[in-house]
Design an enzyme around this catalytic site. Structure first.
Site, PDB file in Angstrom:
ATOM      1  N   ASP A 109      55.647  31.409 -17.599  1.00  0.00           N
ATOM      2  CA  ASP A 109      55.353  31.501 -19.034  1.00  0.00           C
ATOM      3  C   ASP A 109      56.583  31.523 -19.944  1.00  0.00           C
ATOM      4  OD1 ASP A 109      56.242  34.240 -19.004  1.00  0.00           O
ATOM      5  OD2 ASP A 109      54.778  34.694 -20.572  1.00  0.00           O
ATOM      6  N   GLU A 110      57.762  31.310 -19.383  1.00  0.00           N
ATOM      7  CA  GLU A 110      58.924  31.312 -20.279  1.00  0.00           C
ATOM      8  C   GLU A 110      60.005  30.337 -19.838  1.00  0.00           C
ATOM      9  OE1 GLU A 110      61.502  34.856 -20.124  1.00  0.00           O
ATOM     10  OE2 GLU A 110      60.196  35.573 -18.532  1.00  0.00           O
TER      11      GLU A 110
HETATM   12  N1  DCP Z   1      53.490  39.276 -14.504  1.00  0.00           N
HETATM   13  C1  DCP Z   1      53.074  39.910 -13.327  1.00  0.00           C
HETATM   14  N2  DCP Z   1      53.660  41.088 -12.934  1.00  0.00           N
HETATM   15  C2  DCP Z   1      54.624  41.661 -13.698  1.00  0.00           C
HETATM   16  C3  DCP Z   1      55.069  41.038 -14.872  1.00  0.00           C
HETATM   17  C4  DCP Z   1      54.457  39.845 -15.256  1.00  0.00           C
HETATM   18  O1  DCP Z   1      52.198  39.388 -12.642  1.00  0.00           O
HETATM   19  N3  DCP Z   1      55.171  42.822 -13.308  1.00  0.00           N
HETATM   20  C5  DCP Z   1      52.815  38.026 -14.925  1.00  0.00           C
HETATM   21  C6  DCP Z   1      51.682  38.301 -15.868  1.00  0.00           C
HETATM   22  C7  DCP Z   1      52.213  37.902 -17.209  1.00  0.00           C
HETATM   23  C8  DCP Z   1      53.204  36.829 -16.885  1.00  0.00           C
HETATM   24  O2  DCP Z   1      53.717  37.166 -15.609  1.00  0.00           O
HETATM   25  O3  DCP Z   1      51.172  37.437 -18.059  1.00  0.00           O
HETATM   26  C9  DCP Z   1      54.321  36.710 -17.904  1.00  0.00           C
HETATM   27  O4  DCP Z   1      55.086  37.900 -17.942  1.00  0.00           O
HETATM   28  P1  DCP Z   1      55.646  38.485 -19.291  1.00  0.00           P
HETATM   29  O5  DCP Z   1      56.631  39.528 -18.931  1.00  0.00           O
HETATM   30  O6  DCP Z   1      56.100  37.390 -20.186  1.00  0.00           O
HETATM   31  O7  DCP Z   1      54.414  39.237 -19.936  1.00  0.00           O
HETATM   32  P2  DCP Z   1      53.232  38.678 -20.815  1.00  0.00           P
HETATM   33  O8  DCP Z   1      53.372  37.235 -21.113  1.00  0.00           O
HETATM   34  O9  DCP Z   1      51.947  39.065 -20.171  1.00  0.00           O
HETATM   35  O10 DCP Z   1      53.338  39.527 -22.144  1.00  0.00           O
HETATM   36  P3  DCP Z   1      54.420  39.371 -23.327  1.00  0.00           P
HETATM   37  O11 DCP Z   1      53.607  39.044 -24.536  1.00  0.00           O
HETATM   38  O12 DCP Z   1      55.056  40.716 -23.433  1.00  0.00           O
HETATM   39  O13 DCP Z   1      55.371  38.292 -22.931  1.00  0.00           O
HETATM   40 MG    MG Z   2      55.172  36.449 -21.802  1.00  0.00          MG
END
Ligand code: DCP
Ligand code: MG
Length: 361
Positions: A109-110
């Site tokens: 996602d990044e």
């Molecule tokens: N992820 C995971 N376990 C973790 C961290 C993340 O499985 N300990 C997965 C789920 C997230 C994705 O990776 O959706 C992307 O991680 P991010 O840290 O970018 O978190 P999010 O996209 O969910 O939230 P944000 O809006 O803070 O970026």
């Molecule tokens: Mg994210």
């Protein structure tokens, strides 16, 4: 301009509550609700991520699901659907590539993008970031946050500033003041263990970190101390490194003495073919062109290649072709000091390549 450290335009894009947002998009009943993706609340699973509605209750990634239930009793737990996340990931990457080939994904996602030069000749990185956010929403119905700066560290930190759906520019002039205010937890590249150590010696913010000399940081934190010294001053010369698709797979060996036994050479090449077949299966790759490399005792080096009509990573194909190629050489009549086999013209499974991605300092 210093050519060793060119001024760059970097964007860091990070999807908002990625897995949870995909779930909310695909199931309207979940929209506006605290959604928690990950292990089941009764089991011993952990939270992968949760929607922003659930974050208000203190739920976050990596938290035991049992704790998440306690904090957020009305939370809706859903299982992860990786295929859906991979699809969205692929879609956003295609959008990135519309602007630049210099795309470095950090996870599904990044990604970092270097848009100093870009396919659309847009001079403003902020404008590109805005367009990318809009394109992502158009194509995926998901929101992303973006950070824009002149280096990777600042861009990464910036993308976190106004989540969700944020767009933050950190100009070189603003960088140092911004970092002074920043809690040490938000410094990208400072690991959890180091944060603890820093807290123990009174480093809680960028301003605290900045008081330390480079030598003292190295004494306290090892080699990374130099990295911390630089980033708190907004200095980061790392390039955006696109993950190039592998072009070939091969191995070679130089012998400690010159070899003239054809039997020995056959055995050696069979083993080498075996190793290569195994290695390629591991990375889910297959190749069409097989190349044999031979270096004779006088350092004269030759290659002989053959292309099959199909892709292969089978030991039998590789050894069979290699034997035929060997007949086109003078091996057996001239002593040999190096032999190698390479497969090229690869068909790498796209997913495998992406999955191998790892980000490390
Ligand atoms: N992820 C995971 N376990 C973790 C961290 C993340 O499985 N300990 C997965 C789920 C997230 C994705 O990776 O959706 C992307 O991680 P991010 O840290 O970018 O978190 P999010 O996209 O969910 O939230 P944000 O809006 O803070 O970026
Ligand atoms: Mg994210």
């Amino acid at each position: 301009m210093d050519s060793k450290f060119p001024i760059r335009k970097i964007i860091h894009v990070d999807m908002d509550a990625f897995y949870a947002s995909v779930e909310q998009r695909d199931n309207p009943e979940l929209q506006g609700k605290p959604v928690i993706v990950g292990g089941s609340p009764s089991g011993r699973g952990v939270v992968a991520t949760c929607s922003y509605e659930a974050r208000k209750f203190g739920v976050h990634s990596a938290m035991p699901a049992s704790k998440a239930v306690r904090l957020c009793p009305h939370g809706i737990f859903v299982k992860a659907r990786f295929d859906a996340y991979k699809k969205a990931s692929q879609q956003i990457r295609e959008i990135f590539f519309e602007y630049t080939d210099l795309v470095e994904p950090l996870s599904l996602d990044e990604a970092f993008l270097d848009v100093t030069e870009n396919h659309k000749n847009i001079p403003s990185a902020t404008l590109i970031a805005k367009e990318i956010k809009e394109r992502i929403y158009e194509v995926t119905r998901l929101t992303a946050s973006a950070g824009v700066a002149h280096n990777k560290f600042l861009a990464k930190v910036a993308s976190d500033v106004n989540k969700p759906s944020g767009l933050t520019l950190i100009t070189p002039e603003k960088a140092e003041a911004f970092l002074e205010e920043l809690p040490i937890e938000d410094f990208f590249g400072v690991g959890k263990a180091t944060q603890k150590k820093m807290h123990a010696v009174g480093i809680k913010s960028g301003a605290d970190l900045k008081k330390w000399s480079e030598i003292d940081l190295v004494k306290a934190f090892g080699k990374s101390g130099r990295f911390y010294y630089r980033i708190v001053r907004g200095i980061d010369h790392r390039e955006v490194k696109p993950h190039r698709v592998r072009k070939s797979y091969g191995k070679e060996r130089t012998f400690s003495e010159d070899i003239d036994s054809l039997e020995w050479i056959h055995n050696f090449l069979d083993e080498l073919a075996q190793t290569i077949a195994e290695g390629m299966k591991k990375i889910n790759a297959a190749g069409k062109t097989i190349t044999l490399k031979v270096r004779y005792d006088d350092f004269d080096t030759i290659t002989r290649s053959y292309s099959l009509p199909h892709h292969t990573n089978r030991y039998l194909d590789i050894t069979d072709v290699t034997r035929k190629l060997l007949e086109e050489t003078e091996v057996g009549n001239r002593p040999v000091r190096l032999l190698g086999i390479t497969l090229s013209n690869l068909n790498l499974n796209e997913e495998t390549v992406w999955e191998q991605l790892e980000f490390s300092f």
